[in-house]
Design an enzyme around this catalytic site. Structure first.
Site, PDB file in Angstrom:
ATOM      1  N   GLU B 120       0.817  -1.218   0.000  1.00  0.00           N
ATOM      2  CA  GLU B 120       0.000   0.000   0.000  1.00  0.00           C
ATOM      3  C   GLU B 120       0.852   1.269   0.000  1.00  0.00           C
ATOM      4  O   GLU B 120       0.485   2.252  -0.648  1.00  0.00           O
ATOM      5  CB  GLU B 120      -0.942  -0.001   1.216  1.00  0.00           C
ATOM      6  N   HIS B 190     -11.975  -5.663   8.233  1.00  0.00           N
ATOM      7  CA  HIS B 190     -12.737  -5.517   6.987  1.00  0.00           C
ATOM      8  C   HIS B 190     -13.977  -4.671   7.235  1.00  0.00           C
ATOM      9  O   HIS B 190     -14.961  -4.788   6.520  1.00  0.00           O
ATOM     10  CB  HIS B 190     -13.131  -6.903   6.426  1.00  0.00           C
TER      11      HIS B 190
END
Lengths: 375, 386
Positions: B120, B190
């Site tokens: 990322e 999540h």
């Protein structure tokens, strides 16, 4: 077979002979049968829990198909007190160490027996007694943590090592670079075990890196490295055994890259037919499966046959189904456990929030599934 | 002599089917003690009811789309009109884990829609570079929960590029997209709503749509905007939210909150999925309490539209703000503080915040954790009776 990294490399390359043919002379029949039973028990549990997600019984699951050899081979080479940091596809390590089916199921069902108190998604196992650090979803975060743990363990002088598992995709994260470099410069008794299984969700290895895999990065950090056939449980065992011996004796990290293949989908949220062919998957499933290869080894020695296979399949399925049915019936953990362990002690603020939650839930109880949770 | 890397051999497929798929079904024949759908394991219903926008009439022909399709449409429009635009991130090539980029690589080419390695900090750093070199960068972070390795690049680099260079350079061409918010079973990693971390960073824009029509128009505005934008997409709405969405490009203004429902007694402010919860709360308040609620979708978290919220609170005198993220330091705190500064004498009751608790987002306790309609309704009741 075990292949060395770059004979022309200036760094000392570390070689070991091994493989299905002759690498397991030191392992007893009992040990080898245990390898087989743990690998197949894992496979059976995977099939049943994958299906249970499809049926809406658990919310999520990740299988380990094709990688059972990497788990069991490496776990068998460690001492039980060695600390394990995993990614999320190493359930066989925990199974080898004796984590009971009931506790695997409890975590997946997030029921009141879950050691993690129902807070995490399925397959995020952890067990203090078995020295398996609780899994977290973010990738590669465990790598620098493992280096730190190994450093502390070194200072204890207690003949302990640390092993850190990750996939070839996670090795692209910045944290991997940090962990490799720290472990080498700070001289940590650490085994880095990379499961190179061909894919990071849909991303194949040629989109993940252009170098010679993960093993070739080791020398860049001053770290001895080896590439092994991950589907040869004996090669994995031998490499890990030697890495562990030297890591503790010499206080340096070792990098093992185990070449294997992710036969299953990434998770129950993935359909891998969208990005790879059935032919490719079938090749690994039929021609190069760690379980089949071990079975052939055992049958060649008359240690195993069709009768044993049939009996074991029946027994292992029964064990899994019984644990499964028990887990289904069990209540979920008490909702107070939503508020604990944020800190070591509950803060006054959290106490107030907990009280407010219960006041609210008591008033609106018909809208909350209290019957499913422990009282 | 290079060590052999694993070879992938393609063989003619045998007649037998792939072992891992489907054969599990036969293994799960249930014993008599197991009901076929035990109550304990039935998936609980969603905590919200999606309220679709009315069909837009001023942007041309519309097509039924869900949220992920409206995102694809915005990206498709962008790649068609802007030859410099590129889309990248993990797994975007095959269509993305939420199918937002399906078909785009085939249509526009592998140099424009491509996978990056799993990193990322690299995705955002690379995206900044694309933007600085003058091309349009659309970076995907697979889940907002995984944006943190990129925090340094976003906060220290992207946000400050224009300011620190005296406007010589900027990251205006960068847009970062990430799935956001609770999804029923997402647990710690999540489910997160990280907008508050980025709201603290001048130089960024942070946007959260409530549905497909908003998403396409707001995403296109983010892409067009001359500042680095973070676009959070409520993942629970990807399939569940369906509206008639214009096929042509259109832009909805950033930093402009929308009054989605007018009312006179209480102002309800939310963004993303929570807007739909608030709409239901408004209905409940009307039916059960005779209370008229004005529902505002903030849409842009940073820079946020204080004027619209003030105007509403001056009218109603009561404000409730709700978000899934933990209450302490959540964005409701900023709204509450600013509104009490500006509208103190108009307030009939303390400003209420109904938010997540100050814990990580729990798995099995999600039904107790989220700021659901009952908690919000109860807060409205208390404000009315203050």
């Amino acid at each position: 077979a075990v292949s060395a990294v770059r004979e022309d490399s200036k760094a000392e390359t570390w070689r070991r002979c091994g493989g299905c043919r002759n690498g397991s002379d030191s392992l007893s029949k009992e040990t080898v049968l245990n390898f087989y039973q743990k690998m197949t028990l894992l496979n059976t549990m995977d099939r049943i829990l994958y299906e249970s997600q499809r049926q809406g019984r658990i919310s999520f699951y990740m299988t380990n198909y094709g990688e059972e050899g990497t788990h069991v081979g490496s776990a068998a080479a460690l001492d039980p007190t060695d600390l394990v940091f995993g990614q999320y596809r190493e359930a066989g390590v925990l199974m080898y160490r004796g984590f009971p089916l009931d506790l695997f199921m409890a975590q997946c069902y997030a029921n009141a027996d879950d050691l993690g108190k129902g807070r995490q998604m399925p397959v995020h196992y952890g067990c203090k007694d078995l020295n398996f650090v609780t899994i977290s979803s973010p990738l590669a975060t465990q790598i620098p943590q493992a280096a730190g743990a190994a450093y502390a363990v070194k200072r204890e002088n207690a003949n302990r090592a640390v092993i850190c598992y990750f996939g070839e995709g996670a090795a692209s994260e910045g944290d991997a670079h940090a962990g490799f470099n720290f472990s080498a410069t700070l001289e940590c008794p650490l085994i880095f075990f990379c499961r190179n299984n061909g894919y990071a969700i849909s991303t194949p290895t040629n989109e993940q890196y252009r170098g010679d895999g993960i093993a070739a990065r080791g020398p860049g950090y001053g770290m001895l490295s080896i590439r092994v056939d991950g589907n040869d449980v004996f090669a994995v065992y031998n490499a890990t055994k030697e890495a562990r011996r030297r890591a503790v004796a010499e206080n340096q990290p070792f990098l093992i890259e185990a070449m294997t293949y992710r036969i299953g989908h990434h998770s129950t949220s993935d359909d891998s037919s969208a990005y790879r062919s059935v032919d490719e998957v079938n090749y690994w499933d039929k021609q190069d499966h760690p379980i089949s290869r071990l079975r052939h080894y055992m049958t060649a020695r008359d240690w195993w046959g069709e009768d044993e296979e049939r009996a074991w399949r029946k027994q292992s399925r029964k064990l899994v189904m019984e644990a499964f049915e028990r887990a289904e019936r069990r209540l979920k953990p008490h909702p107070d456990l939503m508020f604990t362990d944020v800190y070591d002690q509950m803060t006054p603020g959290l106490e107030k929030q907990k009280e407010a939650m219960w006041r609210h839930v008591q008033q609106y109880k018909e809208h909350y599934p209290l019957d499913l949770y422990e009282k | 002599m290079m060590a052999a890397v694993r070879l992938l051999l393609r063989t003619v497929s045998s007649a037998s089917s792939c072992a891992h798929s489907g054969s599990g079904t036969a293994l799960l024949r249930l014993s008599p003690t197991c009901s076929s759908r035990p109550r304990a394991q039935r998936r609980h219903a969603a905590h919200f009811a999606f309220h679709p926008d009315p069909v837009p009439t001023k942007y041309g022909p519309t097509v039924k789309m869900n949220l992920f399709q409206s995102i694809t449409s915005a990206l498709d429009n962008t790649l068609a009109s802007d030859p410099t635009a590129v889309i990248f991130g993990e797994d975007v090539a095959f269509g993305g884990v939420f199918r937002c980029t399906v078909g785009l690589r085939d249509k526009y080419g592998k140099d424009r829609v491509f996978n990056t390695p799993l990193c990322e900090q690299g995705i955002v750093g690379f995206g900044i570079g694309v933007a600085v070199a003058g091309a349009t960068a659309i970076a995907e972070i697979q889940f907002a929960d995984y944006i943190f390795p990129a925090f340094d690049q976003i906060v220290n680099e992207a946000a400050k590029y224009r300011y620190r260079s005296g406007n010589l350079y900027d990251c205006g061409n960068l847009t970062i997209r990430a799935p956001w918010g609770c999804v029923g079973h997402g647990s710690l990693y999540h489910s997160q709503s990280p907008e508050a971390y980025f709201a603290h960073c001048p130089g960024l824009k942070v946007v959260v749509p409530r549905g497909p029509v908003q998403a396409k128009g707001l995403l296109l505005s983010c892409i067009a905007d001359e500042n680095p934008c973070i676009f959070f997409e409520p993942k629970i709405l990807y399939r569940a939210a369906v509206e008639q969405v214009p096929t042509e490009p259109y832009h909805l203004p950033l930093s402009q909150a929308e009054v989605v429902q007018e009312g006179s007694d209480v102002t309800l402010v939310a963004w993303g999925t929570q807007v739909h919860v608030m709409r239901e709360v408004a209905t409940m308040a009307q039916e059960k309490l005779g209370v008229s609620c004005e529902v505002i979708d903030l849409q842009t978290i940073l820079p946020w539209d204080i004027e619209t919220v003030c105007k509403s609170v001056v009218k109603t005198g009561r404000l409730l703000i709700s978000h899934e993220a933990p209450v302490t330091g959540g964005f409701a705190a900023e709204i509450s503080s600013s509104i009490q500064e500006q509208c103190f004498l108009n307030l009939e009751a303390p400003i209420a915040r109904v938010c997540g608790y100050d814990t990580p987002f729990p798995h099995i306790f999600e039904p107790f954790y989220i700021p659901d309609k009952w908690k919000c309704f109860e807060a409205v009741k208390r404000m009315i009776n203050y």
